[in-house]
Design an enzyme around this catalytic site. Structure first.
Site, PDB file in Angstrom:
ATOM      1  N   GLU A  45      65.686  41.354  69.102  1.00  0.00           N
ATOM      2  CA  GLU A  45      66.349  42.514  69.813  1.00  0.00           C
ATOM      3  C   GLU A  45      66.225  43.921  68.961  1.00  0.00           C
ATOM      4  OE1 GLU A  45      70.143  41.645  71.526  1.00  0.00           O
ATOM      5  OE2 GLU A  45      69.404  40.351  72.954  1.00  0.00           O
TER       6      GLU A  45
ATOM      7  N   GLU B 150      65.926  35.316  76.359  1.00  0.00           N
ATOM      8  CA  GLU B 150      67.258  35.160  76.193  1.00  0.00           C
ATOM      9  C   GLU B 150      68.075  35.547  77.477  1.00  0.00           C
ATOM     10  OE1 GLU B 150      69.139  36.215  72.242  1.00  0.00           O
ATOM     11  OE2 GLU B 150      70.634  37.120  73.197  1.00  0.00           O
TER      12      GLU B 150
END
Ligand code: IDC
Length: 524
Positions: free
Chosen positions: A361, A449
């Site tokens: 991320e 995710e």
């Protein structure tokens, strides 16, 4: 509605029957509105009982497999899945059907050998009668005479097939033969489903036009979901993940928590436990910062390798995740990332199970053009040297939510997918819209995710919102991994505190989030 004299296997008659309704709009590229099965396919699809392949096809002429037939029948009868015995996508439905007595163990063993084989007509009819018309009986003398090839029918199917003839569910081909051992096409099966529903009275409410607007993106109904042995090398075709044979494939499973903290739940037994509930994917989240790989490379790398090997041992696909988080700009550790991924690709490059996620991320002061894209352009070649065809997952700024930026300026090269991360308590329709726009722009999306909680890992759980998300992903054939497989006292954790990582888990070991997520691994 009782139509005693419908001729299941006589296309010509059906054309005549439905000639007046030939303006039905086809939801599928290969279902012509004037075909003999179009109306049945449309009705079943409109009622949400089946859909086609992600590429927009229905495949009317293809033989229907046992798994497809049983799972659609289960949907028609409202029979929910239970825990299956294999990783196959339909294992839960098949187990439920077996337990309901629709068929016997040897007819479709729950161990899976026959799941993907064409289902014989006599067995298909038996299952449908047991599921939807269990009260109907047929008179032996009257009904057996209607079947020219009655002698070819296996004895165990007498009762069900005679009842099916008596009910008007089937009436044989143009020669009066039932062809009990032959398979049947998906189009023929669709007619059977529709007719059985109507005969049982359950089909009265079947809408003739879809009640919800057609999504712009095609829906997979019958996707393959099983392990590496069966599916082999992955490939990305258009926006869809496919197996080596080219069939659409959906991967679903758990992500580990940080391996430096909760590495014990990336044990073989823990990973195997998720496979038992139908998962065919595991994600090994190797934090780079926060006490992870960068500060303790040898030990953390070893934990990662154990996790990857554990997933491979369970016949699962596995993601090696370079879990940047507090270190938000992937460029900060480009050298280490290249070295790490080249090491991993050298180790696993010839293994079809392994997927590389190069930056979890990106966040903070990062842009796609200046940081993430150049990072990917440097790391991907390091992987490709040893893993020329493996799937590589690429993140985007704002914690892997900015796939629109990637869609405007995608990377060159094949077998790349772009990750989108969401948390059901924080993100909703707007982010889903972003996925649809990205797919329309041709960007392959992988949800590596997501959580049932808020984005901070706590709060909720938001199971209704999570359900909307998973339905959305299922309709688009998008793969996912859920955060996270650990017993931490936070709502996103799948296990109740104190659950042993080295034992088989009971349902009670799963947290509310875990129970929800584990029940969705085998979504059809
Ligand atoms: C969270 C963990 C939490 C941990 C925190 C910081 O659930 O226990 O204290 O990280 O390391 C992400 C990240 C993922 C986060 C998760 C929930 O990829 O590492 O895990 N999340 O906050 N992105 C959005 C949410």
């Amino acid at each position: 509605m009782r139509r005693k004299s419908l001729f299941l296997l006589v296309p010509l008659l059906l054309v005549l029957l439905w000639a007046g309704e030939g303006n039905a709009s086809a939801a599928f590229s290969d279902v012509r509105p004037d075909s003999w099965y179009a109306q049945a396919v449309e009705e079943m699809e409109g009622a949400g009982l089946l859909s086609g392949y992600p590429d927009g096809r229905f495949g009317p002429g293809e033989p229907i497999s046992a798994a497809q037939f049983v799972s659609i029948t289960a949907r028609c009868a409202g029979l929910g899945p239970v825990q299956g015995q294999t990783n196959h996508w339909a294992s839960g439905s098949l187990q439920a059907a077996l337990q309901a007595g629709w068929y016997d163990w040897d007819e479709i063993p729950p161990t899976g050998e026959k799941f993907d084989q064409p289902i014989p007509r006599q067995l298909a009819v038996k299952i449908l009668m047991k599921a939807l018309l269990p009260e109907v009986r047929g008179d032996y003398n009257a009904e057996s005479q209607k079947m020219k090839d009655f002698s070819r029918l296996d004895g165990r199917y007498y009762e069900a097939v005679l009842a099916a003839y008596a009910a008007g569910l089937t009436s044989g081909d143009e020669n009066g033969n039932f062809n009990p051992q032959n398979g049947l096409s998906r189009a023929e099966a669709c007619i059977l489903f529709q007719r059985a529903l109507k005969l049982s009275g359950a089909g009265e409410g079947l809408p003739t036009t879809p009640t919800v607007p057609e999504p712009e993106v095609p829906q997979p109904a019958v996707t393959v979901q099983s392990g590496v042995l069966e599916n082999g090398w992955l490939q990305v075709v258009g926006t869809q993940l496919r197996n080596e044979a080219g069939q659409p494939l959906v991967l679903r499973g758990m992500s580990s928590h940080g391996l430096q903290w909760y590495g014990q739940y990336a044990s073989r037994q823990s990973i195997q436990n998720t496979a038992r509930y139908g998962a065919n994917l595991f994600r090994a989240a190797m934090y780079t910062g926060e006490g992870g790989y960068l500060s303790n490379p040898t030990a953390v790398r070893q934990r990662l390798i154990n996790a990857v090997d554990g997933a491979i041992a369970s016949d699962m696909y596995v993601i090696i995740d370079w879990h940047i988080l507090s270190d938000g700009n992937p460029m900060d550790h480009l050298g280490e990332a290249k070295e790490f991924f080249s090491d991993m690709a050298r180790r696993y490059g010839d293994n079809p199970a392994v997927i590389y996620e190069i930056c979890n991320e990106p966040n903070g002061n990062v842009t796609w053009e200046r940081d993430v894209k150049p990072y990917a352009q440097a790391v991907i070649p390091a992987i490709r040297t040893y893993a020329p065809q493996s799937v590589i997952l690429v993140g985007s700024p704002t914690w892997s939510q900015d796939i629109h930026l990637a869609a405007q300026s995608p990377l060159e090269g094949g077998n790349l997918m772009y990750t989108l991360h969401f948390y059901a308590g924080t993100h909703g329709a707007e982010l889903r819209q972003r996925i649809d726009s990205a797919l329309s722009a041709g960007l392959p999306v992988f949800v590596s995710e997501w959580g049932t909680s808020r984005a901070d890992g706590g709060g909720g759980v938001f199971l209704q919102e999570a359900g909307e998300w998973l339905d959305f992903l299922a309709r688009r054939g998008i793969s996912w991994a859920n955060w996270s497989l650990c017993d931490k006292n936070e709502t996103s954790a799948a296990l109740n505190p104190g659950t042993s990582p080295d034992e088989t888990w009971a349902w009670e070991n799963l947290s509310p989030s875990g129970q929800f997520v584990f029940s969705r691994f085998s979504d059809a």
